[in-house]
Scaffold this active site. Structure first.
Site, short mmCIF file in Angstrom:
data_model
loop_
_atom_site.label_atom_id
_atom_site.label_comp_id
_atom_site.label_asym_id
_atom_site.label_seq_id
_atom_site.Cartn_x
_atom_site.Cartn_y
_atom_site.Cartn_z
N HIS A 33 20.32 -0.46 -16.26
CA HIS A 33 20.08 0.80 -15.53
C HIS A 33 21.08 1.86 -15.95
O HIS A 33 22.28 1.62 -16.03
CB HIS A 33 20.05 0.58 -14.02
N ASP A 48 29.02 -1.19 -14.78
CA ASP A 48 27.80 -1.15 -13.97
C ASP A 48 27.15 0.22 -14.06
O ASP A 48 27.43 1.09 -13.26
CB ASP A 48 28.17 -1.47 -12.52
N GLU A 63 18.65 2.55 -10.15
CA GLU A 63 18.77 1.20 -9.61
C GLU A 63 19.70 1.18 -8.40
O GLU A 63 19.46 0.44 -7.44
CB GLU A 63 19.31 0.25 -10.70
N GLU A 64 20.76 1.98 -8.44
CA GLU A 64 21.81 1.87 -7.44
C GLU A 64 21.36 2.25 -6.03
O GLU A 64 21.78 1.63 -5.06
CB GLU A 64 23.01 2.73 -7.84
N ASP A 113 22.98 -6.66 -16.13
CA ASP A 113 23.51 -5.83 -15.05
C ASP A 113 24.60 -6.58 -14.29
O ASP A 113 24.61 -6.61 -13.08
CB ASP A 113 22.38 -5.40 -14.10
N HIS A 167 31.43 -0.61 -8.43
CA HIS A 167 31.23 0.55 -7.54
C HIS A 167 32.54 1.23 -7.14
O HIS A 167 32.61 1.87 -6.09
CB HIS A 167 30.48 0.14 -6.26
#
Length: 458
Positions: A279, A291, A325-326, A353, A423
């Site tokens: 992603h 990520d 995606e997130e 991922d 994140h």
């Protein structure tokens, strides 16, 4: 004698196939480690563009950049697939402190959870009630929660060797904490960051209000693990402390973005599609290197490595860089919708991922027969220290494609350091090792090669 000759003939065929596969995989690894593009692509995504939150200018820059790079690879087709995505904006930096008594405060690091509403303009200050789970809310009830900030403080379980299990075991408090706490009259929620490290980095992530009306939604923020420990200890010493936080995030109207797609047309089974992807969007605190910038460049590299090693695929090989995606999976949903409308025949999909760390293997969602076929290839990967071929989760963006017949797979890198960065502000380029990234790309390419060569078991 005739029977022995036939057995020898078939044994020779098997040996020839194994040798051919070993040679092709060796070519793939050699090319990845000596002529790789993935690290340079990631450098640009991370250091020239940065965090790529859905709907942002940076997300569009990433779309433009990756499409241009795929165009330069000489693929048979490259295109953009439009998709409407949410646009959540963090706003000015968040601020928080613990107030022991009026005028005596200690600042703590926080960040708004993705999708959260803002606090009032002057911020929010209230007493705090600590819980370990969503179930604790029910036990406390409205009498003990109303008017307070709920502090969710369930840490990741360190006893799981696979840290993804640790993450999934506690992420519900981040995802649904605000929705559930609001039912009991809470005015806000503070959630312990999803990481095994004890540090000052708050980790964001998506949260949901479910069906909660807009006027009843309460602000949700993540606190660093060191901040969480301090808040918990201080609460034990003085249950009457207050917590203050201020955040200015907002949800704007959906905007148009794109999935980035490129493909090489198969020579003998062009109607059978093999997909490899990651992603393109990321959270905004770091630059999204692990990520999922790593997964995107590894997926792009898979098609490039097959081209430069002279391999002519039997089936159509497609790279897809999914958007959103997130915080919504809109890109995955749009891709599935279009694929189903066109009656496209996807037989295998592979997603990366889980960071750009050393590859350990793959997890598969498939029939038993296809899992056994994949496991039969494990010896080909042993020289490269890839040994993990198990049934398990594949990936969020490819799972919607599942038709009950295809094979879904996820690259499984070493997970020990992934949630150190996940994140958070320190998900940045310098934390990606070039060689580990390249080894992951080579492992993915090799699995794509094998599924293209032998197909799936029907």
């Amino acid at each position: 004698m005739k029977k022995i000759s036939v057995l020898f003939f078939f044994a020779s065929l098997v040996t020839f196939a194994q040798t051919k596969d070993e040679q092709q995989i060796k070519r793939i690894y050699d090319a990845a480690l000596t002529q790789g593009f993935a690290y340079n692509w990631l450098n640009h995504l991370s250091n020239q563009i940065g965090g790529r939150l859905s709907g942002s200018v940076q997300a569009q820059q990433a779309v433009d950049y990756t499409k241009a790079q795929l165009d330069m690879l000489g693929l048979d087709r490259v295109w953009l697939q439009p998709v409407m995505v949410p646009k959540w904006v963090r706003g000015t930096p968040e601020f928080a402190y613990i107030e022991a008594t009026p005028g005596i405060t200690t600042n703590v690091p926080i960040c708004a959870l993705g999708g959260s509403v803002a606090t009032p303009l002057g911020g929010l200050k209230a007493n705090v009630v600590e819980v370990k789970s969503l179930e604790d809310l029910k036990a406390l009830g409205e009498e003990k929660i109303k008017g307070k900030i709920v502090f969710f403080n369930r840490p990741m379980d360190p006893t799981h060797i696979d840290t993804i299990e640790s993450y999934t075991g506690c992420v519900d408090q981040r995802s649904y904490g605000a929705e559930e706490a609001a039912k009991y009259g809470a005015v806000g929620v503070v959630v312990r960051s999803m990481t095994l490290r004890l540090d000052d980095y708050p980790h964001t992530g998506a949260m949901s209000y479910g069906e909660t009306p807009l006027e009843n939604r309460i602000p949700a923020t993540a606190i660093s693990t060191k901040g969480a420990e301090l808040l918990s200890t201080t609460l034990k010493l003085n249950p009457n402390i207050k917590f203050y936080f201020k955040q200015n995030c907002r949800q704007e109207e959906d905007v148009e973005s794109f999935n980035v797609i490129g493909e090489i047309t198969g020579t003998t089974h062009p109607d059978e599609i093999i997909l490899v992807g990651g992603h393109l969007d990321s959270w905004d605190l770091g630059d999204g290197s692990h990520d999922d910038g790593a997964g995107c460049v590894q997926s792009m590299e898979a098609l490039r490595l097959l081209k430069i090693t002279g391999y002519k695929p039997k089936r159509t090989l497609r790279v897809v860089l999914f958007m959103n995606e997130e915080n919504g999976l809109r890109g995955a949903s749009k891709y599935k919708e279009t694929a189903y409308a066109k009656k496209e025949n996807h037989i295998f999909a592979l997603e990366s991922d889980a960071g750009g760390f050393s590859p350990r293997g793959f997890s598969f969602e498939s029939s038993d027969a296809n899992l056994r076929q994949a496991q039969s290839w494990a010896p080909l990967f042993e020289p490269y220290l890839v040994h993990f071929f198990v049934e398990g989760y594949s990936g969020a963006d490819i799972r919607p494609l599942d038709n009950g017949e295809m094979v879904l797979a996820g690259l499984r890198p070493d997970s020990q350091r992934y949630f150190d960065h996940h994140h958070a502000e320190n998900d940045t380029f310098e934390h990606v090792n070039k060689r580990e990234l390249e080894l992951g790309a080579a492992a993915m390419t090799s699995l794509v090669y094998l599924f293209d060569t032998y197909g799936i078991v029907n």
